[in-house]
Write an enzyme that holds these catalytic residues in place. Sequence first.
Site, PDB file in Angstrom:
ATOM      1  N   LYS A 193      70.719  10.648 -46.195  1.00 20.25           N
ATOM      2  CA  LYS A 193      70.517   9.342 -45.565  1.00 20.25           C
ATOM      3  C   LYS A 193      69.023   9.066 -45.356  1.00 20.25           C
ATOM      4  CE  LYS A 193      72.419   8.837 -41.338  1.00 20.25           C
ATOM      5  NZ  LYS A 193      71.443   8.428 -40.300  1.00 20.25           N
ATOM      6  N   SER A 194      68.303  10.033 -44.817  1.00 18.31           N
ATOM      7  CA  SER A 194      66.870   9.833 -44.541  1.00 18.31           C
ATOM      8  C   SER A 194      66.106   9.524 -45.831  1.00 18.31           C
ATOM      9  CB  SER A 194      66.268  11.102 -43.929  1.00 18.31           C
ATOM     10  OG  SER A 194      66.836  11.361 -42.675  1.00 18.31           O
ATOM     11  N   GLY A 223      69.528   3.500 -36.786  1.00 18.01           N
ATOM     12  CA  GLY A 223      68.271   3.660 -36.060  1.00 18.01           C
ATOM     13  C   GLY A 223      67.116   3.876 -37.027  1.00 18.01           C
ATOM     14  N   ARG A 234      69.878   1.452 -28.244  1.00 19.21           N
ATOM     15  CA  ARG A 234      68.957   2.573 -28.489  1.00 19.21           C
ATOM     16  C   ARG A 234      67.497   2.192 -28.216  1.00 19.21           C
ATOM     17  NH1 ARG A 234      70.585   5.578 -33.802  1.00 19.21           N
ATOM     18  NH2 ARG A 234      69.250   7.142 -32.836  1.00 19.21           N
ATOM     19  N   SER A 281      59.655  12.958 -33.282  1.00 19.44           N
ATOM     20  CA  SER A 281      60.517  11.952 -33.906  1.00 19.44           C
ATOM     21  C   SER A 281      59.975  11.557 -35.272  1.00 19.44           C
ATOM     22  CB  SER A 281      60.623  10.707 -33.023  1.00 19.44           C
ATOM     23  OG  SER A 281      61.187   9.645 -33.777  1.00 19.44           O
ATOM     24  N   GLN A 336      61.297   9.346 -37.084  1.00 12.66           N
ATOM     25  CA  GLN A 336      61.410   7.892 -37.220  1.00 12.66           C
ATOM     26  C   GLN A 336      60.150   7.212 -36.710  1.00 12.66           C
ATOM     27  OE1 GLN A 336      65.059   6.704 -35.326  1.00 12.66           O
ATOM     28  NE2 GLN A 336      66.326   7.655 -36.890  1.00 12.66           N
ATOM     29  N   ASP A 345      70.404  16.468 -35.717  1.00 16.70           N
ATOM     30  CA  ASP A 345      71.624  15.706 -36.025  1.00 16.70           C
ATOM     31  C   ASP A 345      72.875  16.593 -36.090  1.00 16.70           C
ATOM     32  OD1 ASP A 345      70.251  13.310 -36.135  1.00 16.70           O
ATOM     33  OD2 ASP A 345      69.844  13.488 -38.275  1.00 16.70           O
ATOM     34  N   ARG A 363      74.998  12.084 -27.105  1.00 19.14           N
ATOM     35  CA  ARG A 363      75.805  13.140 -27.750  1.00 19.14           C
ATOM     36  C   ARG A 363      76.082  14.321 -26.828  1.00 19.14           C
ATOM     37  NH1 ARG A 363      73.411  12.544 -33.929  1.00 19.14           N
ATOM     38  NH2 ARG A 363      74.865  10.866 -34.484  1.00 19.14           N
ATOM     39  N   ARG A 366      78.968  11.051 -36.263  1.00 17.87           N
ATOM     40  CA  ARG A 366      78.949  12.523 -36.219  1.00 17.87           C
ATOM     41  C   ARG A 366      79.877  13.086 -35.148  1.00 17.87           C
ATOM     42  NH1 ARG A 366      75.128  13.102 -40.054  1.00 17.87           N
ATOM     43  NH2 ARG A 366      73.196  11.945 -39.819  1.00 17.87           N
TER      44      ARG A 366
END
Length: 435
Positions: free
Chosen positions: A24-25, A97, A125, A169, A171, A317, A348, A389
Amino acid sequence: MNRLDWSSQPGKALHGSVRVPGDKSVSHRALMLAAIAEGDSRIRGFLEGEDTRATAAVLSQLGVHIETPSVGERYVHGVGLHGLRGSSQPLDCGNAGTGMRLLAGLLAGQAFDSMLVGDASLSKRPMRRVTDPLAQMGAHIDTQDGLPPLDVRGGQSLQGIRYELPVASAQVKSALLLAGLYAVGETEIIEPHPTRDYTERMLAAFGWPITFAPGRARLAGGHTLRAADVDVPADFSSAAFFLVAASIVPGSELRLPAVGLNPRRTGLLQALRLMGADIVVEHPRESGGEPVGDLLVRHAPLHGVDLPEVLVPDMIDEFPCLFIAAAVASGRTVIRGAAELRVKESDRIATMATGLRTLGVAIEETPDGAIIQGGRIGAGSVESHLDHRIAMSFAVAGLVASGPVRINDCRHVATSFPGFLELANRCGFALQSVD
Ligand code: S3P
Protein backbone atom coordinates in the site's frame (compact mmCIF):
# COMPACT_ATOMS: atom_id res chain seq x y z
CA MET A 1 -21.53 1.30 1.55
CA ASN A 2 -23.44 -1.75 2.81
CA ARG A 3 -22.43 -3.36 6.05
CA LEU A 4 -20.65 -6.71 5.72
CA ASP A 5 -20.24 -9.03 8.71
CA TRP A 6 -17.96 -12.06 8.85
CA SER A 7 -17.96 -15.23 10.88
CA SER A 8 -14.61 -16.94 11.42
CA GLN A 9 -14.55 -20.51 12.71
CA PRO A 10 -11.84 -22.92 13.70
CA GLY A 11 -10.55 -24.27 10.41
CA LYS A 12 -8.07 -26.87 9.23
CA ALA A 13 -4.31 -26.60 9.39
CA LEU A 14 -3.22 -23.93 6.91
CA HIS A 15 -1.38 -25.08 3.80
CA GLY A 16 -0.29 -23.81 0.42
CA SER A 17 1.13 -20.72 -1.11
CA VAL A 18 -0.50 -17.35 -0.50
CA ARG A 19 0.29 -14.45 -2.84
CA VAL A 20 -0.75 -11.32 -0.98
CA PRO A 21 -1.51 -8.04 -2.80
CA GLY A 22 0.92 -5.20 -3.53
CA ASP A 23 2.31 -2.85 -0.91
CA LYS A 24 0.00 0.00 0.00
CA SER A 25 2.72 2.50 0.96
CA VAL A 26 4.69 1.88 -2.24
CA SER A 27 1.56 2.00 -4.44
CA HIS A 28 0.48 5.42 -3.10
CA ARG A 29 3.95 6.89 -3.58
CA ALA A 30 4.45 5.40 -7.04
CA LEU A 31 1.23 7.05 -8.25
CA MET A 32 2.09 10.45 -6.79
CA LEU A 33 5.67 10.60 -8.07
CA ALA A 34 4.71 9.23 -11.49
CA ALA A 35 1.96 11.87 -11.71
CA ILE A 36 4.37 14.81 -11.31
CA ALA A 37 7.23 13.27 -13.30
CA GLU A 38 8.14 14.14 -16.89
CA GLY A 39 7.08 11.22 -19.10
CA ASP A 40 5.13 7.99 -18.72
CA SER A 41 5.68 5.52 -15.87
CA ARG A 42 4.52 1.93 -15.56
CA ILE A 43 3.60 0.55 -12.12
CA ARG A 44 3.42 -3.23 -11.73
CA GLY A 45 2.10 -5.06 -8.68
CA PHE A 46 -0.10 -2.03 -7.83
CA LEU A 47 -2.45 -2.61 -4.90
CA GLU A 48 -6.03 -2.67 -6.22
CA GLY A 49 -7.30 -1.53 -2.81
CA GLU A 50 -9.77 1.24 -2.11
CA ASP A 51 -7.10 3.42 -0.46
CA THR A 52 -4.75 3.41 -3.44
CA ARG A 53 -7.59 3.66 -5.95
CA ALA A 54 -8.78 6.75 -4.08
CA THR A 55 -5.34 8.30 -4.58
CA ALA A 56 -5.46 7.40 -8.29
CA ALA A 57 -8.91 9.02 -8.56
CA VAL A 58 -7.68 12.20 -6.84
CA LEU A 59 -4.73 12.44 -9.24
CA SER A 60 -7.06 11.93 -12.22
CA GLN A 61 -9.23 14.71 -10.86
CA LEU A 62 -6.10 16.88 -10.87
CA GLY A 63 -5.64 16.25 -14.58
CA VAL A 64 -3.35 13.19 -14.65
CA HIS A 65 -4.22 10.53 -17.21
CA ILE A 66 -3.84 7.09 -15.59
CA GLU A 67 -4.48 3.92 -17.59
CA THR A 68 -5.19 0.45 -16.21
CA PRO A 69 -3.82 -1.96 -18.84
CA SER A 70 -4.51 -4.93 -16.53
CA VAL A 71 -5.37 -5.69 -12.92
CA GLY A 72 -2.43 -4.61 -10.72
CA GLU A 73 -0.95 -2.43 -13.41
CA ARG A 74 -1.07 1.34 -13.98
CA TYR A 75 0.34 3.45 -16.78
CA VAL A 76 0.70 7.02 -15.56
CA HIS A 77 1.15 9.88 -18.04
CA GLY A 78 3.18 12.30 -15.91
CA VAL A 79 2.31 16.01 -16.17
CA GLY A 80 5.56 17.34 -14.70
CA LEU A 81 6.14 19.15 -11.41
CA HIS A 82 3.90 22.10 -12.33
CA GLY A 83 1.38 20.33 -14.57
CA LEU A 84 -1.38 19.46 -12.05
CA ARG A 85 -4.66 21.34 -12.54
CA GLY A 86 -6.92 22.38 -9.69
CA SER A 87 -10.36 20.86 -9.13
CA SER A 88 -13.38 22.77 -7.88
CA GLN A 89 -14.67 19.53 -6.31
CA PRO A 90 -13.40 18.03 -3.01
CA LEU A 91 -10.66 15.43 -3.39
CA ASP A 92 -11.86 12.27 -1.65
CA CYS A 93 -9.08 10.24 0.03
CA GLY A 94 -11.56 7.66 1.36
CA ASN A 95 -10.14 5.81 4.38
CA ALA A 96 -6.49 6.56 3.54
CA GLY A 97 -4.37 8.49 6.04
CA THR A 98 -1.34 7.99 3.79
CA GLY A 99 -3.23 9.39 0.80
CA MET A 100 -4.46 12.47 2.65
CA ARG A 101 -1.23 13.34 4.47
CA LEU A 102 1.06 12.87 1.47
CA LEU A 103 -1.34 14.76 -0.81
CA ALA A 104 -1.43 17.61 1.72
CA GLY A 105 2.35 17.96 1.21
CA LEU A 106 2.10 17.64 -2.55
CA LEU A 107 -0.73 20.17 -2.86
CA ALA A 108 0.68 22.74 -0.40
CA GLY A 109 3.01 24.16 -3.07
CA GLN A 110 0.57 24.25 -6.02
CA ALA A 111 -0.79 27.39 -7.62
CA PHE A 112 -4.42 26.28 -7.03
CA ASP A 113 -6.64 25.63 -3.99
CA SER A 114 -7.68 22.10 -2.98
CA MET A 115 -10.04 20.54 -0.47
CA LEU A 116 -9.04 17.10 0.87
CA VAL A 117 -11.85 15.05 2.45
CA GLY A 118 -12.14 11.52 3.83
CA ASP A 119 -14.58 8.97 5.22
CA ALA A 120 -15.87 8.78 8.82
CA SER A 121 -12.71 7.07 10.13
CA LEU A 122 -10.24 9.36 8.32
CA SER A 123 -12.25 12.40 9.44
CA LYS A 124 -11.27 11.59 13.04
CA ARG A 125 -7.52 11.34 12.44
CA PRO A 126 -5.07 14.05 13.54
CA MET A 127 -3.74 16.28 10.77
CA ARG A 128 -1.81 18.96 12.70
CA ARG A 129 1.21 16.68 12.63
CA VAL A 130 1.43 17.57 8.91
CA THR A 131 -0.22 20.97 8.74
CA ASP A 132 1.95 22.52 11.51
CA PRO A 133 5.33 21.80 9.87
CA LEU A 134 3.87 22.59 6.43
CA ALA A 135 2.81 25.97 7.84
CA GLN A 136 6.42 26.50 8.95
CA MET A 137 7.34 26.04 5.28
CA GLY A 138 4.85 28.75 4.33
CA ALA A 139 1.85 26.57 3.44
CA HIS A 140 -1.66 27.68 4.28
CA ILE A 141 -3.92 24.76 5.26
CA ASP A 142 -7.07 25.07 7.37
CA THR A 143 -8.33 22.08 9.36
CA GLN A 144 -11.45 21.51 11.46
CA ASP A 145 -9.80 21.76 14.86
CA GLY A 146 -6.92 19.65 13.63
CA LEU A 147 -9.11 17.15 11.74
CA PRO A 148 -10.07 16.79 8.06
CA PRO A 149 -11.30 18.24 5.73
CA LEU A 150 -8.07 20.00 4.78
CA ASP A 151 -8.56 23.29 2.99
CA VAL A 152 -5.29 23.84 1.13
CA ARG A 153 -4.77 27.38 -0.14
CA GLY A 154 -2.72 27.53 -3.36
CA GLY A 155 -0.27 30.18 -4.55
CA GLN A 156 1.95 30.14 -1.43
CA SER A 157 5.70 30.22 -1.86
CA LEU A 158 7.29 27.52 0.22
CA GLN A 159 10.62 27.68 1.98
CA GLY A 160 12.69 24.64 2.95
CA ILE A 161 13.01 23.93 6.69
CA ARG A 162 14.97 21.71 9.02
CA TYR A 163 12.40 19.76 11.02
CA GLU A 164 12.83 17.31 13.88
CA LEU A 165 9.76 15.08 13.93
CA PRO A 166 8.21 14.81 17.40
CA VAL A 167 6.81 11.33 16.58
CA ALA A 168 8.23 8.72 14.22
CA SER A 169 5.97 9.08 11.17
CA ALA A 170 6.77 8.18 7.58
CA GLN A 171 3.63 9.98 6.48
CA VAL A 172 4.71 13.29 7.98
CA LYS A 173 8.26 12.88 6.68
CA SER A 174 6.93 12.11 3.21
CA ALA A 175 4.49 15.04 3.19
CA LEU A 176 7.35 17.43 4.03
CA LEU A 177 9.65 15.93 1.39
CA LEU A 178 6.91 16.29 -1.24
CA ALA A 179 6.35 19.92 -0.22
CA GLY A 180 10.14 20.32 -0.29
CA LEU A 181 10.14 19.57 -4.04
CA TYR A 182 8.30 22.88 -4.49
CA ALA A 183 10.24 24.84 -1.86
CA VAL A 184 13.09 27.29 -2.19
CA GLY A 185 16.20 25.92 -0.51
CA GLU A 186 16.75 22.78 1.51
CA THR A 187 14.26 20.65 3.43
CA GLU A 188 15.82 18.41 6.05
CA ILE A 189 13.95 15.91 8.20
CA ILE A 190 15.27 14.26 11.34
CA GLU A 191 13.29 11.40 12.89
CA PRO A 192 13.28 10.20 16.52
CA HIS A 193 13.42 6.63 15.12
CA PRO A 194 13.94 5.64 11.49
CA THR A 195 10.69 4.99 9.57
CA ARG A 196 9.95 3.45 6.19
CA ASP A 197 12.06 5.20 3.52
CA TYR A 198 10.02 4.48 0.38
CA THR A 199 9.59 8.16 -0.52
CA GLU A 200 13.33 8.75 -0.31
CA ARG A 201 14.20 5.65 -2.36
CA MET A 202 11.58 6.40 -4.95
CA LEU A 203 12.52 10.07 -5.31
CA ALA A 204 16.06 8.90 -6.05
CA ALA A 205 14.75 6.34 -8.57
CA PHE A 206 12.80 9.16 -10.29
CA GLY A 207 16.05 11.14 -10.56
CA TRP A 208 15.58 13.76 -7.79
CA PRO A 209 18.84 14.49 -5.91
CA ILE A 210 18.30 13.41 -2.29
CA THR A 211 20.56 12.30 0.54
CA PHE A 212 19.16 9.98 3.16
CA ALA A 213 20.20 7.56 5.85
CA PRO A 214 18.13 5.83 8.55
CA GLY A 215 16.44 8.64 10.51
CA ARG A 216 17.43 11.52 8.18
CA ALA A 217 16.55 12.86 4.75
CA ARG A 218 17.51 16.03 2.90
CA LEU A 219 16.61 17.48 -0.48
CA ALA A 220 16.39 20.85 -2.21
CA GLY A 221 13.66 22.20 -4.47
CA GLY A 222 14.00 23.10 -8.12
CA HIS A 223 14.82 19.81 -9.83
CA THR A 224 12.84 17.54 -12.17
CA LEU A 225 11.38 14.06 -11.71
CA ARG A 226 11.89 11.70 -14.64
CA ALA A 227 9.41 8.90 -15.32
CA ALA A 228 10.41 5.48 -13.99
CA ASP A 229 8.96 1.99 -13.85
CA VAL A 230 8.05 0.72 -10.39
CA ASP A 231 7.73 -2.92 -9.31
CA VAL A 232 5.63 -3.00 -6.14
CA PRO A 233 6.49 -5.86 -3.76
CA ALA A 234 3.80 -7.84 -1.89
CA ASP A 235 2.74 -5.99 1.26
CA PHE A 236 4.42 -7.31 4.43
CA SER A 237 1.50 -5.91 6.44
CA SER A 238 -0.91 -8.14 4.50
CA ALA A 239 1.43 -11.14 4.80
CA ALA A 240 1.43 -10.53 8.58
CA PHE A 241 -2.06 -12.00 9.08
CA PHE A 242 -0.91 -15.27 7.51
CA LEU A 243 2.35 -15.31 9.48
CA VAL A 244 0.36 -15.17 12.71
CA ALA A 245 -2.37 -17.53 11.47
CA ALA A 246 0.05 -20.29 10.44
CA SER A 247 2.09 -19.81 13.62
CA ILE A 248 -0.93 -20.43 15.88
CA VAL A 249 -2.82 -23.19 14.03
CA PRO A 250 -1.26 -26.62 14.74
CA GLY A 251 0.01 -28.51 11.69
CA SER A 252 0.19 -25.40 9.46
CA GLU A 253 2.82 -24.72 6.82
CA LEU A 254 2.41 -21.72 4.49
CA ARG A 255 4.55 -20.06 1.84
CA LEU A 256 4.22 -16.35 1.08
CA PRO A 257 6.11 -15.52 -2.12
CA ALA A 258 7.86 -12.24 -3.03
CA VAL A 259 7.06 -10.26 0.12
CA GLY A 260 8.66 -6.83 0.62
CA LEU A 261 11.20 -7.07 3.45
CA ASN A 262 12.29 -3.47 3.91
CA PRO A 263 13.82 -3.54 7.42
CA ARG A 264 11.60 -0.63 8.48
CA ARG A 265 8.59 -2.90 7.96
CA THR A 266 9.59 -6.27 9.36
CA GLY A 267 9.54 -5.72 13.12
CA LEU A 268 6.77 -8.34 13.42
CA LEU A 269 9.10 -10.99 12.02
CA GLN A 270 11.50 -10.31 14.88
CA ALA A 271 8.70 -10.08 17.45
CA LEU A 272 7.20 -13.42 16.39
CA ARG A 273 10.63 -15.06 16.41
CA LEU A 274 11.19 -13.78 19.95
CA MET A 275 7.89 -15.49 20.81
CA GLY A 276 9.14 -18.79 19.37
CA ALA A 277 7.72 -18.63 15.81
CA ASP A 278 9.22 -20.70 13.00
CA ILE A 279 9.55 -18.35 10.02
CA VAL A 280 12.26 -18.71 7.38
CA VAL A 281 13.15 -16.19 4.68
CA GLU A 282 13.87 -18.08 1.45
CA HIS A 283 15.51 -16.68 -1.70
CA PRO A 284 16.26 -13.18 -0.37
CA ARG A 285 16.72 -10.88 -3.37
CA GLU A 286 16.22 -7.31 -4.64
CA SER A 287 13.31 -6.23 -6.76
CA GLY A 288 12.85 -2.66 -7.92
CA GLY A 289 15.43 -1.47 -5.36
CA GLU A 290 13.61 -3.15 -2.44
CA PRO A 291 14.63 -6.29 -0.51
CA VAL A 292 12.10 -9.09 -1.06
CA GLY A 293 11.97 -12.76 -0.13
CA ASP A 294 9.68 -15.78 0.11
CA LEU A 295 8.47 -16.47 3.63
CA LEU A 296 7.97 -20.01 4.93
CA VAL A 297 6.01 -20.19 8.17
CA ARG A 298 5.24 -23.31 10.17
CA HIS A 299 3.20 -23.74 13.32
CA ALA A 300 5.17 -23.38 16.55
CA PRO A 301 4.11 -22.97 20.16
CA LEU A 302 4.37 -19.27 21.06
CA HIS A 303 5.26 -17.76 24.42
CA GLY A 304 4.67 -14.25 25.74
CA VAL A 305 7.38 -11.57 25.59
CA ASP A 306 8.24 -8.15 26.90
CA LEU A 307 8.24 -6.56 23.45
CA PRO A 308 11.39 -4.46 22.88
CA GLU A 309 10.23 -0.87 22.32
CA VAL A 310 12.78 -0.40 19.57
CA LEU A 311 10.69 -2.72 17.36
CA VAL A 312 7.53 -0.60 17.61
CA PRO A 313 7.97 1.76 14.60
CA ASP A 314 9.06 -1.17 12.41
CA MET A 315 5.81 -3.03 13.09
CA ILE A 316 3.40 -0.16 13.67
CA ASP A 317 0.70 -1.61 11.39
CA GLU A 318 1.08 -5.18 12.67
CA PHE A 319 0.00 -4.72 16.29
CA PRO A 320 -3.59 -5.88 15.81
CA CYS A 321 -2.38 -9.31 14.68
CA LEU A 322 0.43 -9.34 17.27
CA PHE A 323 -2.31 -8.94 19.92
CA ILE A 324 -3.88 -12.15 18.58
CA ALA A 325 -0.54 -13.99 18.72
CA ALA A 326 -0.09 -12.75 22.31
CA ALA A 327 -3.61 -13.88 23.26
CA VAL A 328 -2.75 -17.43 22.15
CA ALA A 329 0.82 -17.51 23.49
CA SER A 330 1.64 -19.04 26.84
CA GLY A 331 2.35 -16.44 29.49
CA ARG A 332 2.23 -12.66 29.44
CA THR A 333 3.07 -10.20 26.67
CA VAL A 334 3.83 -6.58 27.54
CA ILE A 335 3.62 -3.87 24.87
CA ARG A 336 4.93 -0.35 25.61
CA GLY A 337 5.84 2.76 23.63
CA ALA A 338 3.04 2.24 21.11
CA ALA A 339 0.76 5.23 21.80
CA GLU A 340 0.64 5.93 18.02
CA LEU A 341 -1.73 2.95 17.79
CA ARG A 342 -4.40 5.19 19.27
CA VAL A 343 -4.51 7.39 16.14
CA LYS A 344 -4.62 4.77 13.40
CA GLU A 345 -7.76 3.82 11.40
CA SER A 346 -9.22 3.21 14.88
CA ASP A 347 -7.77 3.47 18.38
CA ARG A 348 -6.12 0.08 17.95
CA ILE A 349 -5.24 -0.38 21.63
CA ALA A 350 -8.84 0.19 22.68
CA THR A 351 -10.47 -1.73 19.81
CA MET A 352 -8.24 -4.78 20.27
CA ALA A 353 -8.59 -4.72 24.07
CA THR A 354 -12.38 -4.49 23.90
CA GLY A 355 -12.65 -7.22 21.27
CA LEU A 356 -10.26 -9.61 23.02
CA ARG A 357 -12.01 -9.07 26.36
CA THR A 358 -15.30 -9.98 24.67
CA LEU A 359 -13.61 -13.22 23.60
CA GLY A 360 -12.58 -13.96 27.19
CA VAL A 361 -8.93 -12.90 26.99
CA ALA A 362 -7.37 -11.15 30.02
CA ILE A 363 -5.98 -7.89 28.69
CA GLU A 364 -5.12 -4.68 30.46
CA GLU A 365 -4.99 -1.50 28.43
CA THR A 366 -2.25 1.05 29.21
CA PRO A 367 -1.87 4.55 27.71
CA ASP A 368 0.85 3.37 25.31
CA GLY A 369 0.26 -0.36 25.02
CA ALA A 370 -1.25 -3.38 26.71
CA ILE A 371 -0.53 -6.33 28.95
CA ILE A 372 -1.99 -9.51 27.52
CA GLN A 373 -2.28 -12.78 29.41
CA GLY A 374 -2.17 -15.54 26.81
CA GLY A 375 -4.33 -18.61 26.94
CA ARG A 376 -7.56 -19.50 25.20
CA ILE A 377 -9.70 -17.40 22.88
CA GLY A 378 -13.46 -17.84 23.27
CA ALA A 379 -16.37 -17.35 20.85
CA GLY A 380 -18.23 -14.04 20.57
CA SER A 381 -19.10 -11.01 18.53
CA VAL A 382 -16.61 -8.15 18.04
CA GLU A 383 -16.58 -4.79 16.24
CA SER A 384 -14.14 -3.83 13.47
CA HIS A 385 -14.60 -0.08 14.15
CA LEU A 386 -14.27 0.48 10.37
CA ASP A 387 -10.66 -0.66 10.64
CA HIS A 388 -9.44 -3.18 8.06
CA ARG A 389 -6.63 -4.56 10.19
CA ILE A 390 -8.88 -5.08 13.21
CA ALA A 391 -11.31 -7.08 11.05
CA MET A 392 -8.60 -9.33 9.57
CA SER A 393 -6.94 -9.85 12.95
CA PHE A 394 -10.16 -11.14 14.50
CA ALA A 395 -10.62 -13.39 11.45
CA VAL A 396 -7.27 -14.93 12.46
CA ALA A 397 -8.46 -15.22 16.08
CA GLY A 398 -11.46 -17.24 14.90
CA LEU A 399 -9.12 -19.98 13.64
CA VAL A 400 -8.24 -21.00 17.18
CA ALA A 401 -11.30 -19.82 19.13
CA SER A 402 -13.51 -22.25 21.02
CA GLY A 403 -16.41 -21.33 18.67
CA PRO A 404 -17.34 -18.84 15.94
CA VAL A 405 -16.04 -15.28 16.13
CA ARG A 406 -18.43 -12.85 14.49
CA ILE A 407 -16.79 -9.66 13.22
CA ASN A 408 -19.17 -6.80 12.61
CA ASP A 409 -18.75 -4.53 9.61
CA CYS A 410 -15.76 -5.75 7.64
CA ARG A 411 -16.32 -3.69 4.50
CA HIS A 412 -13.11 -1.70 5.05
CA VAL A 413 -10.94 -4.78 4.50
CA ALA A 414 -10.99 -3.86 0.80
CA THR A 415 -9.04 -0.67 1.57
CA SER A 416 -5.82 -2.67 1.85
CA PHE A 417 -6.61 -6.31 1.10
CA PRO A 418 -9.22 -6.95 -1.59
CA GLY A 419 -9.92 -10.70 -1.83
CA PHE A 420 -8.76 -11.49 1.72
CA LEU A 421 -11.72 -13.77 2.47
CA GLU A 422 -11.27 -15.91 -0.66
CA LEU A 423 -7.48 -16.13 -0.27
CA ALA A 424 -7.78 -17.00 3.42
CA ASN A 425 -10.36 -19.72 2.75
CA ARG A 426 -8.18 -21.20 0.00
CA CYS A 427 -5.43 -21.98 2.52
CA GLY A 428 -7.67 -23.35 5.30
CA PHE A 429 -9.60 -20.54 7.03
CA ALA A 430 -13.32 -21.09 7.58
CA LEU A 431 -14.45 -17.53 7.01
CA GLN A 432 -17.93 -16.60 5.79
CA SER A 433 -19.93 -13.48 5.09
CA VAL A 434 -23.06 -13.47 7.24
CA ASP A 435 -26.29 -11.42 7.18
C1 S3P B 1 2.54 4.73 6.29
C2 S3P B 1 3.11 5.08 7.49
C3 S3P B 1 2.58 4.65 8.78
C4 S3P B 1 1.63 3.48 8.64
C5 S3P B 1 0.65 3.64 7.52
C6 S3P B 1 1.39 3.82 6.20
C7 S3P B 1 3.12 5.26 5.06
O1 S3P B 1 1.88 5.72 9.37
O2 S3P B 1 0.91 3.28 9.85
O3 S3P B 1 -0.21 2.54 7.40
O4 S3P B 1 2.83 4.74 3.97
O5 S3P B 1 3.91 6.22 5.14
P1 S3P B 1 2.63 6.86 10.22
O6 S3P B 1 3.63 7.46 9.35
O7 S3P B 1 1.55 7.82 10.63
O8 S3P B 1 3.22 6.14 11.40
